[in-house]
Motif scaffolding. Structure first.
Motif, short mmCIF file in Angstrom:
data_model
loop_
_atom_site.label_atom_id
_atom_site.label_comp_id
_atom_site.label_asym_id
_atom_site.label_seq_id
_atom_site.Cartn_x
_atom_site.Cartn_y
_atom_site.Cartn_z
N ALA A 139 -82.42 2.93 8.59
CA ALA A 139 -83.52 3.35 7.72
C ALA A 139 -84.15 2.14 7.03
O ALA A 139 -83.45 1.28 6.49
N ASP A 140 -85.47 2.06 7.07
CA ASP A 140 -86.24 1.00 6.41
C ASP A 140 -87.00 1.62 5.25
O ASP A 140 -87.87 2.45 5.44
N ASP A 141 -86.66 1.21 4.01
CA ASP A 141 -87.33 1.79 2.85
C ASP A 141 -88.44 0.91 2.29
O ASP A 141 -89.01 1.20 1.25
N GLY A 142 -88.76 -0.19 2.96
CA GLY A 142 -89.86 -1.03 2.53
C GLY A 142 -89.49 -2.09 1.51
O GLY A 142 -90.31 -2.95 1.20
N ARG A 143 -88.26 -2.05 0.97
CA ARG A 143 -87.87 -3.03 -0.03
C ARG A 143 -87.30 -4.30 0.63
O ARG A 143 -87.04 -4.33 1.82
N LYS A 144 -87.09 -5.30 -0.19
CA LYS A 144 -86.54 -6.56 0.30
C LYS A 144 -85.03 -6.44 0.56
O LYS A 144 -84.37 -5.51 0.09
N VAL A 145 -84.52 -7.42 1.30
CA VAL A 145 -83.08 -7.59 1.49
C VAL A 145 -82.69 -8.91 0.85
O VAL A 145 -83.31 -9.94 1.11
N LEU A 146 -81.68 -8.88 -0.03
CA LEU A 146 -81.15 -10.08 -0.67
C LEU A 146 -79.87 -10.46 0.05
O LEU A 146 -78.87 -9.74 -0.02
N TYR A 147 -79.89 -11.58 0.76
CA TYR A 147 -78.75 -12.01 1.56
C TYR A 147 -78.05 -13.16 0.85
O TYR A 147 -78.64 -14.22 0.64
N LEU A 148 -76.79 -12.96 0.47
CA LEU A 148 -76.00 -13.99 -0.19
C LEU A 148 -75.31 -14.83 0.88
O LEU A 148 -74.24 -14.47 1.39
N GLY B 129 -86.88 -7.16 -6.33
CA GLY B 129 -87.40 -6.01 -5.58
C GLY B 129 -86.60 -5.73 -4.33
O GLY B 129 -87.13 -5.18 -3.36
N ALA B 130 -85.31 -6.08 -4.33
CA ALA B 130 -84.46 -5.89 -3.15
C ALA B 130 -83.76 -4.54 -3.21
O ALA B 130 -83.30 -4.11 -4.26
N GLY B 131 -83.67 -3.89 -2.06
CA GLY B 131 -82.98 -2.62 -1.96
C GLY B 131 -81.62 -2.73 -1.32
O GLY B 131 -80.89 -1.75 -1.22
N VAL B 132 -81.26 -3.94 -0.85
CA VAL B 132 -79.97 -4.17 -0.22
C VAL B 132 -79.45 -5.55 -0.64
O VAL B 132 -80.22 -6.52 -0.67
N ILE B 133 -78.16 -5.64 -0.94
CA ILE B 133 -77.47 -6.91 -1.15
C ILE B 133 -76.47 -7.08 0.00
O ILE B 133 -75.69 -6.17 0.28
N VAL B 134 -76.50 -8.23 0.67
CA VAL B 134 -75.54 -8.54 1.72
C VAL B 134 -74.62 -9.64 1.19
O VAL B 134 -75.08 -10.74 0.88
N VAL B 135 -73.33 -9.35 1.07
CA VAL B 135 -72.35 -10.30 0.55
C VAL B 135 -71.64 -10.96 1.73
O VAL B 135 -70.79 -10.34 2.39
N ASP B 136 -72.00 -12.19 2.02
CA ASP B 136 -71.42 -12.92 3.15
C ASP B 136 -70.79 -14.21 2.61
O ASP B 136 -71.46 -15.24 2.50
#
Length: 652
Positions: free
Chosen positions: A392-401, A458-465
């Motif tokens: 699903a794509d909600d149009g928000r940003k993705v914040l990738y750590l 404005g991110a809708g996802v946080i990726v913890v890597d």
């Protein structure tokens, strides 16, 4: 009226289609707990004025069905927002203005505070009248196309938990679901329009003050961390220098009025940042006149906290508590169907569900980062599906750590990039390189750091890597508990979470991880996770990866063999037959046992009940049917239905 209504559980899913039907423009989802937009570029001077129905497609309703509804007013419509509760005195200000300018005509209003004076009164104005003052006086804001927006029915107020309602010109609540057309409001009287058109803000602390006077008035001490966060609005900008600096200066001015920073120090640092951006630190040209104009504008607007311009998200504090209390009906929503997964199909596999983290675990080289990258590209709308399942794509940003070897992450993800991805990657993918500037796990002080960072961006996802870079000792129960608290804080604010971690070292009796106990570290890591996917290589360096769904919030996916292509940066499923494929291959019918053996040729132990449930679901959808000569469902000769045969329904 409270929020104990079915529609309050999914305000956006309920209301967005109705506003579209009534012809409303500027409608978008709002994060329920913060009043911040859930989509990018939908507010402010440069925002896109959405057209009726633009943001009520399946993806948006799926991802934001439970969000509130925001409306950015079109040009030609303004809202007079009166606040009169607790210490706010908007009603007295309104009475004084009406005595001076004449009474406002009855109009339709919106509020979550019942039949009191606190409400937004909407009026038409000439489209060519330009920008009006942002405030009419103490505790009365002017909502207009470029400035702020209205949260409307059937939204639920994040602090009071009460529902927003529309009220008619007679002051009575309108029937729920009745939407006033955008051109159905009366005209704002000429005297009011003239008053609001004056270039003055009599009630603002900066009223009548130039930047120099404002700076002298608002001194004091600064919070160094807050100043750095303000500067980051410009240093980490996206878009024009002008807009980024205006946001930073506006935040600094509001913070100065609130006593959180010294105006002189904050403005001075931002001025240095401005000239450095022109690569002319020793010169005042170009840019001097523009910076001064931006500063004067920020001072004049202080401390007006425009919801779309506030870079600092609303956080829990003594001054502005964010309520996490929800009524029983809203929380349980018994009449609402479950939301579809963020990744997967509800009746096949829920690989990632909204409000629950996606936890990827495996040893180095097993493809965790590759899988995370594929899911990120799916979330950005750059891949149609991952392993045959939509994301699903909600149009928000993705914040990738990118904390774990960021250069390697860069090289790996770069393999997926195509020239046509440039705009999306520029606007919607944000990286944090290296260690975080704060510790999430040494104390509770920075629990909300990632949540606030995501909301600010404005991110809708946080990726913890990866988790080890946030939680150095994963077996430390107290620290792991704080990590889980930070994760849950983000999820509660509507920010999804993807995390990468490693498993315990293999041993002779348990070479391949197959339970949650095989995940390294404290129980808090998996206890607070949603879907847990384990990736494993039988041989180091082998392209063959085994994927096991150790935990699912819905239907588990079958154990799957993946092929890792390190050159292309992809993981693909080894060809495996689905239940529908098997049914097509066996038109004369099959039993549950036959289907289980065919779908799980390596080991079908423990898989029979799962296959039986899948058959029942396909039956309910009209894909499968009992063979005409099958035993009766309640046959005493076959109580478990092991001999019952199914087949593909004609036309399916």
């Amino acid at each position: 009226m409270g929020s104990d209504r079915p529609e309050a559980a999914r305000p956006y899913a309920t209301g967005a289609p109705l506003y579209a039907e009534a012809g409303w423009t500027g409608v978008f989802p709002v994060v329920r707990s913060t009043k911040l937009p859930a989509l990018k570029n939908v507010t402010g001077r440069d925002g896109i004025q959405s057209q009726p129905g633009q943001y009520d497609g399946a993806h948006v309703l799926s991802a934001h069905g439970a969000a509130n509804i925001g409306v950015r007013l079109p040009r030609g419509l303004v809202g007079i927002d009166v606040d009169d509760y607790e210490t706010k005195t908007g009603a007295a200000t309104l009475a004084k203005l009406e005595a001076e300018l004449g009474p406002l005509p009855p109009t339709f209003t919106s509020t979550a505070r019942g039949d009191g004076p606190s409400r937004i009164r909407l009026y038409r104005v000439p489209e060519h009248c330009g920008e009006l003052a942002v405030s009419a006086g103490a505790d009365i804001d002017i909502i207009q196309h470029h400035h702020r927006y209205a949260v409307v029915w059937p939204s639920v107020h994040p602090k009071t938990g009460t529902a927003y309602r529309w009220y008619g010109t007679d002051g009575e609540a309108l029937p729920e679901g009745l939407i006033v057309p955008q051109d159905g409001f009366p005209d704002l009287p000429a005297a009011w329009l003239e008053h609001l058109s004056k270039p003055q803000r009599d009630q603002a602390p900066g009223a009548g003050l130039g930047a120099e006077e404002f700076t002298a008035l608002y001194g004091g001490e600064s919070d160094p961390e807050l100043v750095e966060r303000i500067r980051e609005q410009f240093a980490g900008r996206e878009g024009s220098r002008h807009d980024a600096m205006l946001r930073a200066l506006g935040w600094a001015a509001r913070s100065a009025v609130e006593g959180k920073v010294a105006a002189a120090g904050a403005f001075g640092l931002l001025e240095e940042d401005w000239y450095e951006a022109f690569d002319l630190p020793g010169s005042r040209e170009p840019g001097e006149g523009e910076f001064q104009a931006l500063l004067e504008r920020a001072v004049a607007d202080a401390p007006e906290p425009s919801a779309e311009a506030v870079s600092e998200p609303e956080t829990a504090s003594a001054e502005a508590p964010v309520s996490s209390l929800v009524g029983g009906w809203d929380f349980l929503a018994p009449d609402e169907p479950d939301e579809p997964p963020l990744w997967g199909h509800a009746d096949v596999a829920a690989l990632w569900s909204s409000g629950e983290s996606l936890f990827l675990v495996g040893p180095p080289g097993a493809g965790k980062s590759t899988l995370a990258h594929l899911v990120v590209f799916g979330r950005l709308g750059l891949l149609p599906e991952v392993f045959g399942f939509p994301v699903a794509d909600d149009g928000r940003k993705v914040l990738y750590l990118a904390m774990d070897r960021p250069k390697q992450i860069q090289r790996a993800m770069r393999r997926l990039v195509r020239p046509e991805h440039r705009t999306t990657l520029t606007e919607r993918l944000v990286f944090h390189r290296g260690p975080l500037p704060v510790s999430l796990t040494s104390s509770d002080e920075h629990r909300d750091y990632l949540r606030d960072l995501a909301l600010r961006e404005g991110a809708g996802v946080i990726v913890v890597d990866s988790i080890k870079d946030v939680l150095p000792d994963a077996s430390d129960e107290k620290a792991a508990g704080r990590y889980n608290s930070a994760r849950q804080s983000a999820l509660a604010a509507g920010v999804e979470w993807v995390e990468l971690h490693h498993n315990r070292k293999a041993n002779g009796t348990n070479k391949a991880p197959n339970t949650l106990e095989d995940v390294y570290g404290s129980r808090w890591l998996t206890a607070g996770a949603g879907s847990v996917l384990s990736l494993w290589q039988d041989e180091p360096g082998s392209p063959v990866i085994s994927l096991s769904h150790l935990r699912a919030s819905g239907e588990k996916w079958r154990d799957t063999t993946l092929i890792l292509d390190t050159e292309a940066g992809t993981l693909t499923t080894e060809s495996q037959e689905t239940l529908e494929d098997f049914a097509r291959r066996n038109p004369k019918g099959f039993t549950v046992g036959q289907a289980t053996a065919a779908l799980y040729p390596k080991s079908s132990k423990g898989k029979t009940e799962g296959v039986r449930l899948k058959i029942k679901r396909l039956e309910a959808r009209g894909v499968l049917e009992l063979c005409p000569d099958a035993d009766d469902e309640n046959s005493p000769f076959d109580p478990k239905g092991t001999l019952r045969r199914y087949r593909l329904r004609e036309g399916a």
